[in-house]
Design a protein around this motif. Structure first.
Motif, short mmCIF file in Angstrom:
data_model
loop_
_atom_site.label_atom_id
_atom_site.label_comp_id
_atom_site.label_asym_id
_atom_site.label_seq_id
_atom_site.Cartn_x
_atom_site.Cartn_y
_atom_site.Cartn_z
N LEU A 1 40.79 39.99 40.21
CA LEU A 1 41.12 38.69 40.31
C LEU A 1 40.68 37.76 41.37
CD1 LEU A 1 43.41 36.87 38.72
CD2 LEU A 1 45.01 37.56 40.27
N ILE A 2 40.47 38.37 42.36
CA ILE A 2 39.85 37.55 43.59
C ILE A 2 38.68 37.11 43.07
CG2 ILE A 2 39.15 37.75 45.97
CD1 ILE A 2 41.70 39.46 46.43
N THR A 3 37.86 37.99 42.78
CA THR A 3 36.40 37.78 42.29
C THR A 3 36.50 36.74 41.28
OG1 THR A 3 35.90 40.07 42.95
CG2 THR A 3 34.35 38.81 41.20
N PHE A 4 37.16 36.87 40.37
CA PHE A 4 37.49 35.91 39.33
C PHE A 4 37.62 34.26 39.68
CE2 PHE A 4 39.90 33.58 36.14
CZ PHE A 4 39.22 33.26 35.15
N LYS A 5 38.69 34.52 40.62
CA LYS A 5 39.08 32.92 41.25
C LYS A 5 38.21 32.52 42.28
CE LYS A 5 43.22 32.40 39.38
NZ LYS A 5 43.52 31.36 38.47
N THR A 6 37.25 33.23 42.83
CA THR A 6 36.50 32.82 43.80
C THR A 6 35.18 32.57 43.36
OG1 THR A 6 36.20 34.86 44.67
CG2 THR A 6 38.08 33.69 45.80
#
Length: 76
Positions: free
Chosen positions: A56-61
């Motif tokens: 999720l962090i990878t997707f959002k950033t």
């Protein structure tokens, strides 16, 4: 150096660092949870709970930065 080559170097370096971290952390965690089936279960329960947040962090950033190519149309 081309931008895509540099990105690939970072990707592979960080992927290997992450794999090494998981490899070195697994057995101490298994032993900390008592070893055997329960140690493996709780270790991978932790890994499994952390993975969606990391994705999720990878997707959002992640942002796609593509510049469209401008071409002129030729009229006959």
């Amino acid at each position: 150096m081309e931008c895509s080559s540099l990105l690939n170097i970072f990707r592979m370096t960080l992927a290997m660092a992450g794999a090494a971290l998981i490899s070195y952390a697994t057995m101490p965690l298994v032993n900390a949870f008592g070893g055997g089936k329960s140690g493996w279960f709780f270790t991978f329960l932790i890994f499994g709970c952390l993975a969606p947040f990391m994705y999720l962090i990878t997707f959002k950033t992640t942002k796609e930065r593509v510049k469209p190519v401008v071409t002129q149309k030729k009229y006959h």
